[in-house]
Design a protein around this motif. Structure first.
Motif, PDB file in Angstrom:
ATOM      1  N   ALA A  45       4.306   3.017  27.538  1.00  0.00           N
ATOM      2  CA  ALA A  45       3.457   2.488  26.880  1.00  0.00           C
ATOM      3  C   ALA A  45       2.933   3.209  25.467  1.00  0.00           C
ATOM      4  O   ALA A  45       2.123   2.840  24.877  1.00  0.00           O
ATOM      5  N   LYS A  78      -5.117   4.280  27.550  1.00  0.00           N
ATOM      6  CA  LYS A  78      -4.409   3.040  27.289  1.00  0.00           C
ATOM      7  C   LYS A  78      -3.801   2.478  26.127  1.00  0.00           C
ATOM      8  O   LYS A  78      -4.328   2.846  25.170  1.00  0.00           O
ATOM      9  N   ASN A 117       3.003   7.391  31.186  1.00  0.00           N
ATOM     10  CA  ASN A 117       3.905   6.195  31.097  1.00  0.00           C
ATOM     11  C   ASN A 117       4.324   5.939  29.474  1.00  0.00           C
ATOM     12  O   ASN A 117       3.662   5.557  28.710  1.00  0.00           O
ATOM     13  N   ILE A 150       5.878  -0.204  37.461  1.00  0.00           N
ATOM     14  CA  ILE A 150       4.680  -0.013  36.627  1.00  0.00           C
ATOM     15  C   ILE A 150       3.612  -0.430  37.452  1.00  0.00           C
ATOM     16  O   ILE A 150       2.264   0.278  37.501  1.00  0.00           O
ATOM     17  N   GLU A 159       0.228   1.827  38.653  1.00  0.00           N
ATOM     18  CA  GLU A 159      -1.045   1.701  38.343  1.00  0.00           C
ATOM     19  C   GLU A 159      -1.977   1.228  39.368  1.00  0.00           C
ATOM     20  O   GLU A 159      -2.989   1.879  39.483  1.00  0.00           O
ATOM     21  N   ARG A 175      -1.782  -1.522  29.471  1.00  0.00           N
ATOM     22  CA  ARG A 175      -1.295  -0.537  30.339  1.00  0.00           C
ATOM     23  C   ARG A 175      -1.831   0.827  30.366  1.00  0.00           C
ATOM     24  O   ARG A 175      -2.289   1.124  29.419  1.00  0.00           O
TER      25      ARG A 175
END
Length: 148
Positions: free
Chosen positions: A122, A92, A119, A71, A75, A96
């Motif tokens: 998240a 977000k 993701n 991750i 990112e 994350r």
């Protein structure tokens, strides 16, 4: 048959160099540290396969069971590449990145470039996988948003 093979060898470097200069390039291809993992799926489409969508290149990498290091790696690369983007939408969840849709600066040929990231880990809906897509073509951002 010989002509087809020669053409493929000529075009291969163009396809491989597509993300050249981008931080996310290290996440794609056989040289990527992700390449040998069983929970990683990669896709590379070009030519006739994507022409219908007004695209010239579609690259995707999906990690089914991402680690915290995965991750962070994704990112970090994405954040570095979207700094000088033309347009971006970022969502977000806490600290994350959950979703990124970013239009990078066009290539000299006028070809648009996009990064799409999600993701699921998240997300409040659950799931674990990371999905990163790199796209090149003449398709507009609105056309791509309707697909993704």
């Amino acid at each position: 048959m010989k002509r087809i093979l020669i053409l493929l060898f000529i075009l291969l470097p163009v396809t491989l160099a597509a993300q050249q200069g981008l931080h996310i390039a290290s996440l794609f291809g056989k040289e990527s540290p992700l390449a040998k993992r069983k929970d990683v799926t990669t896709i590379l489409l070009s030519g006739k396969q994507v022409r219908t969508y007004n695209l010239t290149l579609f690259r995707s990498v999906q990690v089914g069971q991402p680690t915290a290091a995965d991750i962070q790696q994704f990112e970090k690369a994405i954040k570095a590449d979207i700094v000088s983007s033309k347009d971006k939408q970022i969502m977000k969840r806490g600290e994350r990145l959950y979703y990124v849709f970013c239009q990078l600066k066009d290539l000299r040929s006028g070809t648009h470039r996009y990064i799409i990231y999600r993701n699921k880990g998240a997300s409040s809906l659950g799931g674990k996988d990371l999905h990163l897509i790199y796209i090149e073509g003449k398709a507009s951002a609105n056309e791509l948003r309707s697909l993704f």
